[in-house]
Scaffold this motif. Structure first.
Motif, PDB file in Angstrom:
ATOM      1  N   VAL A  29       0.793  -1.161  -0.095  1.00 58.73           N
ATOM      2  CA  VAL A  29       0.155   0.022   0.216  1.00 58.73           C
ATOM      3  C   VAL A  29       0.801   1.220  -0.030  1.00 58.73           C
ATOM      4  O   VAL A  29       0.509   2.054  -0.671  1.00 58.73           O
ATOM      5  CB  VAL A  29      -1.089   0.121   1.284  1.00 58.73           C
ATOM      6  N   SER A  30       1.894   1.165   0.679  1.00 59.07           N
ATOM      7  CA  SER A  30       2.913   2.433   0.750  1.00 59.07           C
ATOM      8  C   SER A  30       3.582   2.691  -0.870  1.00 59.07           C
ATOM      9  O   SER A  30       3.753   3.849  -1.011  1.00 59.07           O
ATOM     10  CB  SER A  30       4.025   2.062   1.605  1.00 59.07           C
ATOM     11  N   GLU A  31       3.399   1.658  -1.514  1.00 55.34           N
ATOM     12  CA  GLU A  31       3.890   1.996  -2.904  1.00 55.34           C
ATOM     13  C   GLU A  31       3.106   2.514  -3.828  1.00 55.34           C
ATOM     14  O   GLU A  31       3.239   3.527  -4.353  1.00 55.34           O
ATOM     15  CB  GLU A  31       4.501   0.702  -3.501  1.00 55.34           C
ATOM     16  N   LEU A  32       1.783   2.245  -3.562  1.00 53.19           N
ATOM     17  CA  LEU A  32       0.575   2.813  -4.261  1.00 53.19           C
ATOM     18  C   LEU A  32       0.535   4.383  -3.584  1.00 53.19           C
ATOM     19  O   LEU A  32       0.160   5.216  -4.598  1.00 53.19           O
ATOM     20  CB  LEU A  32      -0.892   2.269  -3.985  1.00 53.19           C
ATOM     21  N   GLU A  33       0.797   4.721  -2.687  1.00 56.11           N
ATOM     22  CA  GLU A  33       0.816   6.189  -1.992  1.00 56.11           C
ATOM     23  C   GLU A  33       1.910   6.865  -2.649  1.00 56.11           C
ATOM     24  O   GLU A  33       1.566   8.059  -2.982  1.00 56.11           O
ATOM     25  CB  GLU A  33       0.579   6.007  -0.417  1.00 56.11           C
ATOM     26  N   ARG A  34       3.029   6.012  -2.488  1.00 51.68           N
ATOM     27  CA  ARG A  34       4.225   6.902  -3.283  1.00 51.68           C
ATOM     28  C   ARG A  34       3.708   7.465  -4.535  1.00 51.68           C
ATOM     29  O   ARG A  34       4.036   8.312  -5.222  1.00 51.68           O
ATOM     30  CB  ARG A  34       5.626   6.124  -3.043  1.00 51.68           C
ATOM     31  N   TRP A  35       3.417   6.196  -5.449  1.00 57.18           N
ATOM     32  CA  TRP A  35       3.309   6.503  -6.778  1.00 57.18           C
ATOM     33  C   TRP A  35       2.119   7.418  -6.963  1.00 57.18           C
ATOM     34  O   TRP A  35       2.191   8.478  -7.911  1.00 57.18           O
ATOM     35  CB  TRP A  35       2.823   5.080  -7.355  1.00 57.18           C
ATOM     36  N   THR A  36       0.981   7.571  -6.208  1.00 55.06           N
ATOM     37  CA  THR A  36      -0.037   8.320  -6.242  1.00 55.06           C
ATOM     38  C   THR A  36       0.610   9.912  -6.199  1.00 55.06           C
ATOM     39  O   THR A  36       0.383  10.783  -6.722  1.00 55.06           O
ATOM     40  CB  THR A  36      -1.066   8.121  -5.367  1.00 55.06           C
ATOM     41  N   ALA A  37       1.147   9.928  -4.948  1.00 57.19           N
ATOM     42  CA  ALA A  37       2.167  11.365  -4.660  1.00 57.19           C
ATOM     43  C   ALA A  37       2.913  11.992  -5.655  1.00 57.19           C
ATOM     44  O   ALA A  37       2.884  12.907  -6.054  1.00 57.19           O
ATOM     45  CB  ALA A  37       2.561  11.227  -3.310  1.00 57.19           C
ATOM     46  N   GLU A  38       3.754  11.257  -6.171  1.00 60.73           N
ATOM     47  CA  GLU A  38       4.627  11.545  -7.197  1.00 60.73           C
ATOM     48  C   GLU A  38       4.293  11.616  -8.695  1.00 60.73           C
ATOM     49  O   GLU A  38       4.677  12.624  -9.228  1.00 60.73           O
ATOM     50  CB  GLU A  38       5.774  10.353  -7.509  1.00 60.73           C
ATOM     51  N   ASN A  39       2.808  11.218  -8.869  1.00 63.90           N
ATOM     52  CA  ASN A  39       2.244  11.406 -10.126  1.00 63.90           C
ATOM     53  C   ASN A  39       1.128  12.366 -10.117  1.00 63.90           C
ATOM     54  O   ASN A  39       0.422  12.728 -11.057  1.00 63.90           O
ATOM     55  CB  ASN A  39       1.626   9.973 -10.529  1.00 63.90           C
ATOM     56  N   ALA A  40       0.850  13.002  -9.100  1.00 59.03           N
ATOM     57  CA  ALA A  40      -0.248  14.092  -9.014  1.00 59.03           C
ATOM     58  C   ALA A  40       0.194  15.017  -9.552  1.00 59.03           C
ATOM     59  O   ALA A  40       1.309  15.589  -9.124  1.00 59.03           O
ATOM     60  CB  ALA A  40      -0.542  14.130  -7.417  1.00 59.03           C
ATOM     61  N   GLU A  41      -0.480  16.025 -10.291  1.00 57.71           N
ATOM     62  CA  GLU A  41      -0.376  17.235 -10.971  1.00 57.71           C
ATOM     63  C   GLU A  41      -0.478  18.411  -9.852  1.00 57.71           C
ATOM     64  O   GLU A  41      -1.598  18.368  -9.264  1.00 57.71           O
ATOM     65  CB  GLU A  41      -0.961  17.456 -12.048  1.00 57.71           C
ATOM     66  N   ARG A  42       0.091  19.312  -9.811  1.00 56.94           N
ATOM     67  CA  ARG A  42      -0.165  20.728  -9.192  1.00 56.94           C
ATOM     68  C   ARG A  42      -0.861  21.405 -10.269  1.00 56.94           C
ATOM     69  O   ARG A  42       0.009  21.720 -11.383  1.00 56.94           O
ATOM     70  CB  ARG A  42       0.994  21.029  -8.586  1.00 56.94           C
ATOM     71  N   VAL A  43      -1.855  22.038 -10.036  1.00 54.45           N
ATOM     72  CA  VAL A  43      -2.426  23.165 -10.799  1.00 54.45           C
ATOM     73  C   VAL A  43      -2.384  24.356 -10.226  1.00 54.45           C
ATOM     74  O   VAL A  43      -3.056  24.615  -9.279  1.00 54.45           O
ATOM     75  CB  VAL A  43      -3.795  22.660 -11.301  1.00 54.45           C
ATOM     76  N   PHE A  44      -1.649  25.253 -10.802  1.00 54.71           N
ATOM     77  CA  PHE A  44      -1.477  26.536 -10.275  1.00 54.71           C
ATOM     78  C   PHE A  44      -2.472  27.586 -11.195  1.00 54.71           C
ATOM     79  O   PHE A  44      -2.728  27.448 -12.214  1.00 54.71           O
ATOM     80  CB  PHE A  44      -0.122  27.190 -10.413  1.00 54.71           C
TER      81      PHE A  44
END
Length: 69
Positions: A50-65
């Protein structure tokens, strides 16, 4: 082995469960997500921490400014 009556939090999921947890299909998961994850492999069994899924999600989330919600 006797089943436990108490609910035990999962720390790893099967690939289909991991795909469902991310809201994607198994084919998409296998092609686009799994190659970027560290998996637990024992024999033919594959588990996704589960920690890998959380890491992958955080790293692949886009920041929209500059966009208001």
């Amino acid at each position: 082995m006797k089943k436990l009556s108490a609910s035990i939090p999962r720390i790893a999921l099967t690939p289909p469960e991991a795909a469902a947890a991310l809201g994607v299909g198994p084919d998409f998961f296998d092609e686009n997500v799994a190659p970027e994850l560290r998996l637990v492999r024992r024999g033919r069994k594959r588990l996704v921490p589960v920690s890998e899924l959380e890491r992958w999600t955080a790293e692949n989330a886009e920041r929209v400014f500059g966009r208001s919600a």
